[in-house]
Design a protein around this motif. Structure first.
Motif, PDB file in Angstrom:
ATOM      1  N   GLY A   1     -36.976 -30.558 -82.532  1.00  0.00           N
ATOM      2  CA  GLY A   1     -35.836 -30.504 -81.346  1.00  0.00           C
ATOM      3  C   GLY A   1     -35.745 -28.811 -81.167  1.00  0.00           C
ATOM      4  N   LYS A   2     -35.897 -28.041 -82.096  1.00  0.00           N
ATOM      5  CA  LYS A   2     -35.751 -26.429 -82.029  1.00  0.00           C
ATOM      6  C   LYS A   2     -37.024 -25.755 -82.180  1.00  0.00           C
ATOM      7  N   LYS A   3     -37.903 -26.206 -83.229  1.00  0.00           N
ATOM      8  CA  LYS A   3     -39.127 -25.544 -83.532  1.00  0.00           C
ATOM      9  C   LYS A   3     -40.356 -26.232 -83.413  1.00  0.00           C
ATOM     10  N   THR A   4     -41.583 -25.690 -83.499  1.00  0.00           N
ATOM     11  CA  THR A   4     -42.750 -26.814 -83.311  1.00  0.00           C
ATOM     12  C   THR A   4     -43.744 -26.315 -84.699  1.00  0.00           C
ATOM     13  N   TYR A   5     -43.969 -27.484 -84.978  1.00  0.00           N
ATOM     14  CA  TYR A   5     -44.878 -27.099 -86.271  1.00  0.00           C
ATOM     15  C   TYR A   5     -46.424 -27.596 -86.153  1.00  0.00           C
ATOM     16  N   ILE A   6     -47.222 -26.561 -86.547  1.00  0.00           N
ATOM     17  CA  ILE A   6     -48.825 -27.119 -86.517  1.00  0.00           C
ATOM     18  C   ILE A   6     -49.302 -26.926 -87.626  1.00  0.00           C
ATOM     19  N   GLN A   7     -49.842 -28.068 -88.445  1.00  0.00           N
ATOM     20  CA  GLN A   7     -50.469 -28.075 -89.556  1.00  0.00           C
ATOM     21  C   GLN A   7     -51.943 -28.094 -89.202  1.00  0.00           C
ATOM     22  N   LEU A   8     -52.815 -27.293 -90.067  1.00  0.00           N
ATOM     23  CA  LEU A   8     -54.139 -27.183 -90.035  1.00  0.00           C
ATOM     24  C   LEU A   8     -54.751 -27.747 -91.100  1.00  0.00           C
ATOM     25  N   LYS A   9     -56.134 -28.101 -90.810  1.00  0.00           N
ATOM     26  CA  LYS A   9     -56.683 -28.984 -91.703  1.00  0.00           C
ATOM     27  C   LYS A   9     -56.958 -27.981 -92.950  1.00  0.00           C
ATOM     28  N   PRO A  10     -57.088 -28.655 -94.089  1.00  0.00           N
ATOM     29  CA  PRO A  10     -57.260 -27.979 -95.376  1.00  0.00           C
ATOM     30  C   PRO A  10     -58.632 -27.106 -95.507  1.00  0.00           C
ATOM     31  N   SER A  11     -59.531 -27.504 -94.689  1.00  0.00           N
ATOM     32  CA  SER A  11     -60.769 -26.770 -94.486  1.00  0.00           C
ATOM     33  C   SER A  11     -60.638 -25.320 -93.656  1.00  0.00           C
ATOM     34  N   SER A  12     -59.399 -25.151 -93.128  1.00  0.00           N
ATOM     35  CA  SER A  12     -59.264 -23.951 -92.420  1.00  0.00           C
ATOM     36  C   SER A  12     -59.117 -22.867 -93.050  1.00  0.00           C
TER      37      SER A  12
ATOM     38  N   PRO B   1     -33.810 -36.308 -88.553  1.00  0.00           N
ATOM     39  CA  PRO B   1     -35.074 -36.954 -88.565  1.00  0.00           C
ATOM     40  C   PRO B   1     -35.131 -37.593 -87.338  1.00  0.00           C
ATOM     41  N   ASP B   2     -34.154 -38.116 -86.587  1.00  0.00           N
ATOM     42  CA  ASP B   2     -34.133 -38.686 -85.481  1.00  0.00           C
ATOM     43  C   ASP B   2     -34.753 -37.898 -84.276  1.00  0.00           C
ATOM     44  N   LYS B   3     -34.810 -36.626 -84.280  1.00  0.00           N
ATOM     45  CA  LYS B   3     -35.465 -35.597 -83.192  1.00  0.00           C
ATOM     46  C   LYS B   3     -36.755 -35.228 -83.621  1.00  0.00           C
ATOM     47  N   LEU B   4     -37.347 -35.956 -84.657  1.00  0.00           N
ATOM     48  CA  LEU B   4     -38.762 -35.412 -84.780  1.00  0.00           C
ATOM     49  C   LEU B   4     -39.654 -35.949 -83.791  1.00  0.00           C
ATOM     50  N   ASP B   5     -40.462 -35.253 -83.123  1.00  0.00           N
ATOM     51  CA  ASP B   5     -41.507 -35.611 -82.234  1.00  0.00           C
ATOM     52  C   ASP B   5     -42.784 -35.402 -82.558  1.00  0.00           C
ATOM     53  N   PHE B   6     -43.785 -36.243 -82.686  1.00  0.00           N
ATOM     54  CA  PHE B   6     -45.183 -36.037 -82.787  1.00  0.00           C
ATOM     55  C   PHE B   6     -45.889 -36.345 -81.548  1.00  0.00           C
ATOM     56  N   SER B   7     -45.413 -36.331 -80.483  1.00  0.00           N
ATOM     57  CA  SER B   7     -46.096 -36.621 -79.229  1.00  0.00           C
ATOM     58  C   SER B   7     -46.892 -35.492 -78.789  1.00  0.00           C
TER      59      SER B   7
ATOM     60  N   PRO C   1     -56.150 -28.422 -85.859  1.00  0.00           N
ATOM     61  CA  PRO C   1     -54.808 -28.991 -86.409  1.00  0.00           C
ATOM     62  C   PRO C   1     -55.095 -30.230 -87.055  1.00  0.00           C
ATOM     63  N   GLU C   2     -54.364 -30.744 -87.919  1.00  0.00           N
ATOM     64  CA  GLU C   2     -54.254 -31.964 -88.707  1.00  0.00           C
ATOM     65  C   GLU C   2     -53.353 -32.802 -87.929  1.00  0.00           C
ATOM     66  N   ARG C   3     -52.076 -32.306 -87.580  1.00  0.00           N
ATOM     67  CA  ARG C   3     -51.080 -32.778 -86.852  1.00  0.00           C
ATOM     68  C   ARG C   3     -50.166 -31.611 -86.240  1.00  0.00           C
ATOM     69  N   ILE C   4     -49.278 -32.216 -85.376  1.00  0.00           N
ATOM     70  CA  ILE C   4     -48.491 -31.336 -84.682  1.00  0.00           C
ATOM     71  C   ILE C   4     -47.172 -32.117 -84.440  1.00  0.00           C
ATOM     72  N   PHE C   5     -45.924 -31.423 -84.862  1.00  0.00           N
ATOM     73  CA  PHE C   5     -44.648 -32.005 -84.370  1.00  0.00           C
ATOM     74  C   PHE C   5     -43.619 -31.006 -84.264  1.00  0.00           C
ATOM     75  N   SER C   6     -42.537 -31.376 -83.415  1.00  0.00           N
ATOM     76  CA  SER C   6     -41.342 -30.617 -83.459  1.00  0.00           C
ATOM     77  C   SER C   6     -39.993 -31.370 -84.089  1.00  0.00           C
TER      78      SER C   6
END
Length: 260
Positions: free
Chosen positions: A196-207, A171-177, A189-194
């Protein structure tokens, strides 16, 4: 702020628990095949001129390389029947199919070649057993043959993967910047975070009511670069970190930037 951060950590655990595994885990040998070796990286296989064998993962998007003047042979599991083949660009790409053998053990092949260099598109193949999503890139090298390693016991592999994922999250490596443009688009996107190894893009429910955007990394020269990613439960799971990226649907674009 602390409650929000804890919520993001919980979401990251949830996404990782469902479907994320690293390259070593994707290469987990199938029961009965422990002594066999496969080239699992399409770029390495293309530059070496050998077959690439992907471990099959549901919702994974596979990138393969093709070359003008050469045919790439996409081979399926014995007895697997192709039901649908759809390409984004059917004008500059030639697609054909054939069957080798007879009866329930016959093997279906899909043959693909580009008519020029420097083009790209996507290809969706549905069979009676699973669905395959491919990104096709026309370059000066190519994958002569493409196949998949199908796990014999997917439930067991999924359970093992969940255990590994819980044990490797930091959890210390989660980056929301991350920042992005055109936030009012319904598929933004609704939010984007990583992590330290992978990046995650969460889309809006309406997508879900709109076309799925294509994702590219933007390199230092401003060129769009294909990367491995998959879409799971409204999240883009990208198998790397990046400074700049872009989501595209038609003429609309969302630019993503990692804030240093």
């Amino acid at each position: 702020m602390m409650k929000k951060f804890i919520l993001y950590i919980f979401m990251a655990f949830n996404i990782l628990n469902i479907s994320v595994c690293n390259a070593e885990e994707r290469g987990q040998p199938v029961a009965g095949m422990e002594t066999m070796e496969f080239v699992q990286d399409s770029f390495t296989a293309a530059t070496a001129g050998v077959e690439v064998t992907f471990p099959y993962i549901e919702n994974q998007i596979y990138q393969i390389y093709l070359q003008e003047g050469y045919i790439t042979d996409i081979r399926f599991e014995r007895g697997e029947q192709i039901k649908y083949v759809g390409g984004g660009d059917t004008t500059r790409w030639i697609i054909d199919r054939a069957m080798v053998g007879n009866g329930p053990q016959a093997t279906q092949h899909l043959y693909v070649k580009p008519i020029q260099k420097g083009i790209y598109t996507n290809l969706i193949i549905n069979t009676d057993r699973r669905s395959y999503q491919l990104n096709l890139v026309s370059t000066s090298y190519y994958n002569p043959a493409v196949s998949w390693l199908i796990p014999k016991n997917q439930t067991q592999l999924d359970n093992e993967k969940k255990i590994r994922d819980y044990g490797t999250i930091n959890p210390d490596k989660l980056d929301f910047s991350y920042s992005f443009t055109n936030k009012k688009l319904p598929w933004a996107p609704e939010r984007i975070f990583s992590d330290g190894k992978k990046t995650y893009i969460q889309l809006k429910p309406s997508s879900s009511a709109y076309d799925i955007p294509a994702f590219f990394v933007v390199n230092s020269e401003g060129t769009l670069v294909y990367v491995n990613y998959r879409v799971v439960n409204g999240y883009y799971v990208i198998d790397r970190l990046f400074d700049k990226g872009i989501l595209i649907v038609g003429n609309e674009k969302i630019k993503i930037k990692r804030m240093m």
